[in-house]
Design a protein around this motif. Structure first.
Motif, PDB file in Angstrom:
ATOM      1  N   ILE A 117      17.453 102.923 161.729  1.00  0.00           N
ATOM      2  CA  ILE A 117      16.838 104.254 161.762  1.00  0.00           C
ATOM      3  C   ILE A 117      15.405 104.179 161.277  1.00  0.00           C
ATOM      4  CG2 ILE A 117      16.886 106.569 160.745  1.00  0.00           C
ATOM      5  CD1 ILE A 117      20.009 106.293 160.772  1.00  0.00           C
ATOM      6  N   ARG A 118      15.174 103.489 160.147  1.00  0.00           N
ATOM      7  CA  ARG A 118      13.810 103.372 159.615  1.00  0.00           C
ATOM      8  C   ARG A 118      12.896 102.646 160.602  1.00  0.00           C
ATOM      9  NH1 ARG A 118      16.795 102.284 154.820  1.00  0.00           N
ATOM     10  NH2 ARG A 118      16.506 100.061 155.180  1.00  0.00           N
ATOM     11  N   ALA A 119      13.389 101.566 161.200  1.00  0.00           N
ATOM     12  CA  ALA A 119      12.572 100.798 162.152  1.00  0.00           C
ATOM     13  C   ALA A 119      12.242 101.629 163.387  1.00  0.00           C
ATOM     14  CB  ALA A 119      13.300  99.517 162.550  1.00  0.00           C
ATOM     15  N   GLN A 120      13.237 102.348 163.910  1.00  0.00           N
ATOM     16  CA  GLN A 120      12.991 103.169 165.094  1.00  0.00           C
ATOM     17  C   GLN A 120      12.035 104.315 164.781  1.00  0.00           C
ATOM     18  OE1 GLN A 120      15.629 106.032 167.631  1.00  0.00           O
ATOM     19  NE2 GLN A 120      16.342 103.944 167.952  1.00  0.00           N
ATOM     20  N   ALA A 121      12.189 104.928 163.611  1.00  0.00           N
ATOM     21  CA  ALA A 121      11.286 106.015 163.224  1.00  0.00           C
ATOM     22  C   ALA A 121       9.857 105.509 163.129  1.00  0.00           C
ATOM     23  CB  ALA A 121      11.726 106.617 161.887  1.00  0.00           C
ATOM     24  N   SER A 122       9.663 104.358 162.530  1.00  0.00           N
ATOM     25  CA  SER A 122       8.332 103.790 162.391  1.00  0.00           C
ATOM     26  C   SER A 122       7.748 103.450 163.761  1.00  0.00           C
ATOM     27  CB  SER A 122       8.379 102.539 161.515  1.00  0.00           C
ATOM     28  OG  SER A 122       7.112 101.964 161.412  1.00  0.00           O
ATOM     29  N   GLU A 123       8.540 102.817 164.602  1.00  0.00           N
ATOM     30  CA  GLU A 123       8.058 102.451 165.935  1.00  0.00           C
ATOM     31  C   GLU A 123       7.679 103.691 166.735  1.00  0.00           C
ATOM     32  OE1 GLU A 123       9.770 100.540 170.038  1.00  0.00           O
ATOM     33  OE2 GLU A 123      10.467  99.662 168.162  1.00  0.00           O
ATOM     34  N   ASN A 124       8.531 104.713 166.711  1.00  0.00           N
ATOM     35  CA  ASN A 124       8.238 105.942 167.454  1.00  0.00           C
ATOM     36  C   ASN A 124       6.968 106.613 166.934  1.00  0.00           C
ATOM     37  OD1 ASN A 124      10.484 105.637 169.068  1.00  0.00           O
ATOM     38  ND2 ASN A 124      11.719 107.108 167.947  1.00  0.00           N
ATOM     39  N   ALA A 125       6.809 106.657 165.620  1.00  0.00           N
ATOM     40  CA  ALA A 125       5.640 107.315 165.033  1.00  0.00           C
ATOM     41  C   ALA A 125       4.350 106.587 165.384  1.00  0.00           C
ATOM     42  CB  ALA A 125       5.796 107.410 163.516  1.00  0.00           C
ATOM     43  N   HIS A 126       4.423 105.285 165.552  1.00  0.00           N
ATOM     44  CA  HIS A 126       3.235 104.493 165.860  1.00  0.00           C
ATOM     45  C   HIS A 126       2.988 104.354 167.358  1.00  0.00           C
ATOM     46  CE1 HIS A 126       3.966 103.407 161.697  1.00  0.00           C
ATOM     47  NE2 HIS A 126       2.713 103.041 161.644  1.00  0.00           N
ATOM     48  N   ARG A 156       5.177 106.938 154.428  1.00  0.00           N
ATOM     49  CA  ARG A 156       4.762 105.588 154.807  1.00  0.00           C
ATOM     50  C   ARG A 156       5.346 105.185 156.148  1.00  0.00           C
ATOM     51  NH1 ARG A 156       5.576 104.660 149.361  1.00  0.00           N
ATOM     52  NH2 ARG A 156       7.587 103.694 149.703  1.00  0.00           N
ATOM     53  N   ILE A 157       6.614 105.495 156.370  1.00  0.00           N
ATOM     54  CA  ILE A 157       7.260 105.116 157.623  1.00  0.00           C
ATOM     55  C   ILE A 157       6.593 105.806 158.803  1.00  0.00           C
ATOM     56  CG2 ILE A 157       9.400 105.376 158.968  1.00  0.00           C
ATOM     57  CD1 ILE A 157      10.899 104.946 156.260  1.00  0.00           C
ATOM     58  N   MET A 158       6.286 107.089 158.625  1.00  0.00           N
ATOM     59  CA  MET A 158       5.771 107.885 159.748  1.00  0.00           C
ATOM     60  C   MET A 158       4.248 108.052 159.738  1.00  0.00           C
ATOM     61  SD  MET A 158       8.681 110.696 160.320  1.00  0.00           S
ATOM     62  CE  MET A 158       7.875 111.140 161.839  1.00  0.00           C
ATOM     63  N   ARG A 159       3.596 107.442 158.762  1.00  0.00           N
ATOM     64  CA  ARG A 159       2.144 107.534 158.638  1.00  0.00           C
ATOM     65  C   ARG A 159       1.681 108.977 158.515  1.00  0.00           C
ATOM     66  NH1 ARG A 159      -0.666 103.998 163.057  1.00  0.00           N
ATOM     67  NH2 ARG A 159      -2.426 104.837 161.961  1.00  0.00           N
ATOM     68  N   LEU A 160       2.376 109.716 157.644  1.00  0.00           N
ATOM     69  CA  LEU A 160       2.025 111.109 157.392  1.00  0.00           C
ATOM     70  C   LEU A 160       1.524 111.240 155.967  1.00  0.00           C
ATOM     71  CD1 LEU A 160       5.145 112.871 158.948  1.00  0.00           C
ATOM     72  CD2 LEU A 160       2.836 112.791 159.908  1.00  0.00           C
ATOM     73  N   PRO A 161       0.500 112.050 155.749  1.00  0.00           N
ATOM     74  CA  PRO A 161       0.023 112.250 154.374  1.00  0.00           C
ATOM     75  C   PRO A 161       1.042 113.014 153.551  1.00  0.00           C
ATOM     76  CG  PRO A 161      -1.206 113.618 155.924  1.00  0.00           C
ATOM     77  CD  PRO A 161      -0.274 112.768 156.737  1.00  0.00           C
ATOM     78  N   TYR A 162       1.060 112.738 152.266  1.00  0.00           N
ATOM     79  CA  TYR A 162       2.004 113.363 151.333  1.00  0.00           C
ATOM     80  C   TYR A 162       1.928 114.880 151.433  1.00  0.00           C
ATOM     81  CZ  TYR A 162       4.334 114.393 146.919  1.00  0.00           C
ATOM     82  OH  TYR A 162       5.188 114.871 145.962  1.00  0.00           O
TER      83      TYR A 162
END
Length: 165
Positions: A117-126, A156-162
């Protein structure tokens, strides 16, 4: 002679993705029955449009499947789809019975599911521009079990600011 290819062996073999020579030579795609895919990790929670699936199906019909799907064995002859839901849907639309897949042999656990799930979320976000609905669905998947990510981890996973979270 192609001057771009002449001295290929003299290059250092590195890329933005790491050392090119470190590819896993044991990773071979095998045909698996589409009916054996009983679960799908769909982090965004939204299927591609019917039009996009039809275009992908036409492309697969013309040139074949260039990137096999990725699955994890459930240990009972069935599989969990880790990556490639649009490719799976396109194969179904084409009436195919099997699909080439990279099979992750690790035993299916909640920890491994969280990793997927974490890997797919990161890949999709990027890789693609997520809609608001896809972003919210992904954040929800990351914050609930089995991931249970903190706000900082989600950012961090989705590259979104806090402050966005």
């Amino acid at each position: 002679m192609n001057p771009l290819l002449d001295n290929l062996e003299d290059r250092d073999g590195s890329s933005a993705l790491g050392e090119l020579g470190e590819a896993d030579d044991d990773r071979v795609a095998v045909p698996i029955p589409l009916a054996a895919i009983t679960r799908c990790i769909q982090v965004c929670g939204v299927d591609a449009s019917e039009e996009d699936i039809a275009e992908l199906a036409a492309n697969i019909e013309d040139v074949g499947l260039l990137h096999p799907v990725e699955v994890n064995s459930n240990g009972d002859g069935t599989y969990t789809l880790v990556k490639g839901n649009s490719r799976r849907l396109a194969h179904l639309q084409l009436g195919k019975e099997t699909i080439p897949a990279f099979v992750d042999p690790r035993p299916s656990t909640e920890e491994l599911l969280a990793e997927f799930i974490r890997a797919q979320a990161s890949e999709n976000a990027h890789r693609k521009h997520l809609t608001i609905l896809e972003t919210l669905n992904t954040i929800n998947r990351l914050t609930e079990p089995p991931c249970s990510c903190s706000r900082n981890q989600v950012g961090r996973i989705m590259r979104l600011p806090y402050t966005t979270l």
